[in-house]
Design a protein around this motif. Sequence first.
Motif, PDB file in Angstrom:
ATOM      1  N   VAL A   1       9.531   5.031   3.081  1.00 11.01           N
ATOM      2  CA  VAL A   1       8.764   3.780   3.118  1.00 11.01           C
ATOM      3  C   VAL A   1       9.762   2.689   3.484  1.00 11.01           C
ATOM      4  O   VAL A   1      10.637   2.349   2.691  1.00 11.01           O
ATOM      5  CB  VAL A   1       8.092   3.487   1.768  1.00 11.01           C
ATOM      6  CG1 VAL A   1       7.344   2.160   1.819  1.00 11.01           C
ATOM      7  CG2 VAL A   1       7.128   4.623   1.398  1.00 11.01           C
ATOM      8  N   VAL A   2       9.618   2.139   4.682  1.00  9.26           N
ATOM      9  CA  VAL A   2      10.623   1.236   5.239  1.00  9.26           C
ATOM     10  C   VAL A   2       9.961  -0.057   5.682  1.00  9.26           C
ATOM     11  O   VAL A   2       8.871  -0.037   6.277  1.00  9.26           O
ATOM     12  CB  VAL A   2      11.340   1.900   6.437  1.00  9.26           C
ATOM     13  CG1 VAL A   2      12.287   0.924   7.127  1.00  9.26           C
ATOM     14  CG2 VAL A   2      12.092   3.144   5.977  1.00  9.26           C
ATOM     15  N   ASP A   3      10.598  -1.169   5.387  1.00 14.54           N
ATOM     16  CA  ASP A   3      10.194  -2.443   5.984  1.00 14.54           C
ATOM     17  C   ASP A   3      11.310  -2.863   6.921  1.00 14.54           C
ATOM     18  O   ASP A   3      12.411  -3.215   6.483  1.00 14.54           O
ATOM     19  CB  ASP A   3       9.949  -3.512   4.922  1.00 14.54           C
ATOM     20  CG  ASP A   3       9.135  -4.675   5.480  1.00 14.54           C
ATOM     21  OD1 ASP A   3       9.364  -5.028   6.658  1.00 14.54           O
ATOM     22  OD2 ASP A   3       8.288  -5.225   4.767  1.00 14.54           O
TER      23      ASP A   3
ATOM     24  N   GLU B   1       3.500  -0.382   7.381  1.00  6.49           N
ATOM     25  CA  GLU B   1       4.316  -0.946   6.304  1.00  6.49           C
ATOM     26  C   GLU B   1       3.523  -1.858   5.380  1.00  6.49           C
ATOM     27  O   GLU B   1       4.010  -2.217   4.306  1.00  6.49           O
ATOM     28  CB  GLU B   1       5.512  -1.692   6.885  1.00  6.49           C
ATOM     29  CG  GLU B   1       5.165  -2.925   7.680  1.00  6.49           C
ATOM     30  CD  GLU B   1       6.377  -3.564   8.329  1.00  6.49           C
ATOM     31  OE1 GLU B   1       6.394  -4.798   8.419  1.00  6.49           O
ATOM     32  OE2 GLU B   1       7.296  -2.841   8.755  1.00  6.49           O
TER      33      GLU B   1
ATOM     34  N   GLU C   1      11.676  -7.100   6.211  1.00  7.75           N
ATOM     35  CA  GLU C   1      11.023  -7.628   5.011  1.00  7.75           C
ATOM     36  C   GLU C   1      11.250  -9.139   4.986  1.00  7.75           C
ATOM     37  O   GLU C   1      12.390  -9.609   4.943  1.00  7.75           O
ATOM     38  CB  GLU C   1      11.617  -6.963   3.765  1.00  7.75           C
ATOM     39  CG  GLU C   1      11.214  -7.586   2.435  1.00  7.75           C
ATOM     40  CD  GLU C   1       9.813  -7.266   1.986  1.00  7.75           C
ATOM     41  OE1 GLU C   1       8.931  -7.161   2.849  1.00  7.75           O
ATOM     42  OE2 GLU C   1       9.611  -7.150   0.760  1.00  7.75           O
TER      43      GLU C   1
ATOM     44  N   THR D   1      16.698   3.908  -3.019  1.00  9.36           N
ATOM     45  CA  THR D   1      16.356   2.706  -2.258  1.00  9.36           C
ATOM     46  C   THR D   1      17.610   1.987  -1.786  1.00  9.36           C
ATOM     47  O   THR D   1      18.664   2.056  -2.412  1.00  9.36           O
ATOM     48  CB  THR D   1      15.477   1.751  -3.086  1.00  9.36           C
ATOM     49  OG1 THR D   1      14.919   0.761  -2.228  1.00  9.36           O
ATOM     50  CG2 THR D   1      16.269   1.059  -4.161  1.00  9.36           C
TER      51      THR D   1
ATOM     52  N   ARG E   1       2.960  -0.948  -0.512  1.00 10.69           N
ATOM     53  CA  ARG E   1       4.070  -0.085  -0.938  1.00 10.69           C
ATOM     54  C   ARG E   1       5.437  -0.646  -0.551  1.00 10.69           C
ATOM     55  O   ARG E   1       6.364  -0.656  -1.362  1.00 10.69           O
ATOM     56  CB  ARG E   1       3.932   1.305  -0.310  1.00 10.69           C
ATOM     57  CG  ARG E   1       2.674   2.064  -0.634  1.00 10.69           C
ATOM     58  CD  ARG E   1       2.770   3.457  -0.025  1.00 10.69           C
ATOM     59  NE  ARG E   1       1.462   4.037   0.189  1.00 10.69           N
ATOM     60  CZ  ARG E   1       0.860   4.079   1.376  1.00 10.69           C
ATOM     61  NH1 ARG E   1       1.466   3.587   2.437  1.00 10.69           N
ATOM     62  NH2 ARG E   1      -0.339   4.626   1.492  1.00 10.69           N
ATOM     63  N   SER E   2       5.568  -1.061   0.709  1.00  7.77           N
ATOM     64  CA  SER E   2       6.896  -1.427   1.210  1.00  7.77           C
ATOM     65  C   SER E   2       7.469  -2.649   0.504  1.00  7.77           C
ATOM     66  O   SER E   2       8.690  -2.803   0.428  1.00  7.77           O
ATOM     67  CB  SER E   2       6.838  -1.679   2.723  1.00  7.77           C
ATOM     68  OG  SER E   2       6.002  -2.787   3.018  1.00  7.77           O
TER      69      SER E   2
ATOM     70  N   THR F   1      14.718  -2.976   4.349  1.00  9.03           N
ATOM     71  CA  THR F   1      14.607  -2.159   3.146  1.00  9.03           C
ATOM     72  C   THR F   1      14.166  -0.743   3.484  1.00  9.03           C
ATOM     73  O   THR F   1      13.442  -0.519   4.449  1.00  9.03           O
ATOM     74  CB  THR F   1      13.598  -2.763   2.147  1.00  9.03           C
ATOM     75  OG1 THR F   1      12.259  -2.524   2.609  1.00  9.03           O
ATOM     76  CG2 THR F   1      13.796  -4.260   1.971  1.00  9.03           C
TER      77      THR F   1
END
Length: 277
Positions: free
Chosen positions: A96-98, A83, A101, A128, A226-227, A116
Amino acid sequence: MNTLPAPRTVPADAAELEAVLERAVTVVEAAGELLRKRYDTAARPGDLDEIVRAIHANDKAVLALVAQPLLDTRPGSRWVEDELAGGVLPGGEWWVVDTAEGNINHIHGMGEWAVTAALVRDNAPVLTVVHLPLTGNTYTALRGKGAFLDGAPLRASAKTDLRAALVGTGQAKPGEDEEALRRTGAAVTAMLLDALVVRVSVPATLQLVHVAAGRMDVFWQFSDVRSGLLPGALLVAEAGGTVTDTRGEPWSLASADFLATAPGLHARAVDVLSGPR
């Protein structure tokens, strides 16, 4: 000005993506509830080892709840494992996951954290979800369909004077090199001379949702994680904001840095950030 890249492949039927978004919201909100149950306002980790263990424990718990259900919503999609990674992805669809976050805030008993998820097709975000468990708020965006907070449309700020702007940035991840940190410090100083207020905090997504909602006016980061950028980038763009790199060029996963602004402040923000290189 929406400057996010467009997917190379033909987009899926809109109704199909709307169904994916609905399922993704359910998954992310369930993950957020798990993370909320793990939250302790009295948490005070005592050293770096304890911090690392707590961060990994949160990630592991939430990952077990979100990974397969999100993959199942898009057969053939893949999962980004790191991540904190940046750069261009192979073609096709990726989640693409956090999982937490703002994890560092969560484990210190602070309130600025979220779960996210972004679906990326050919390196362009198409969907998203950002869920804030402590408030119960969920931000969503679908490419070309707008950005929303709990179903209500979002709109970027109408400000045109940087002297009236609330501006933000933050550290993308621990252990960044000295040159990047010095550049960030110089940019904060430059913004302090021009903007009304400059916030320096983490995580990026929780500042970007404010830009999308018009509460904040500018966010920049000298980073390609990215995340921390994809979910907010789509929200800001769909809310009518401007998303580029700090030079004003179109932003993509190949970009080295990131800038999201109210449309009327973009040119001036680029001017200010053009100095600290």
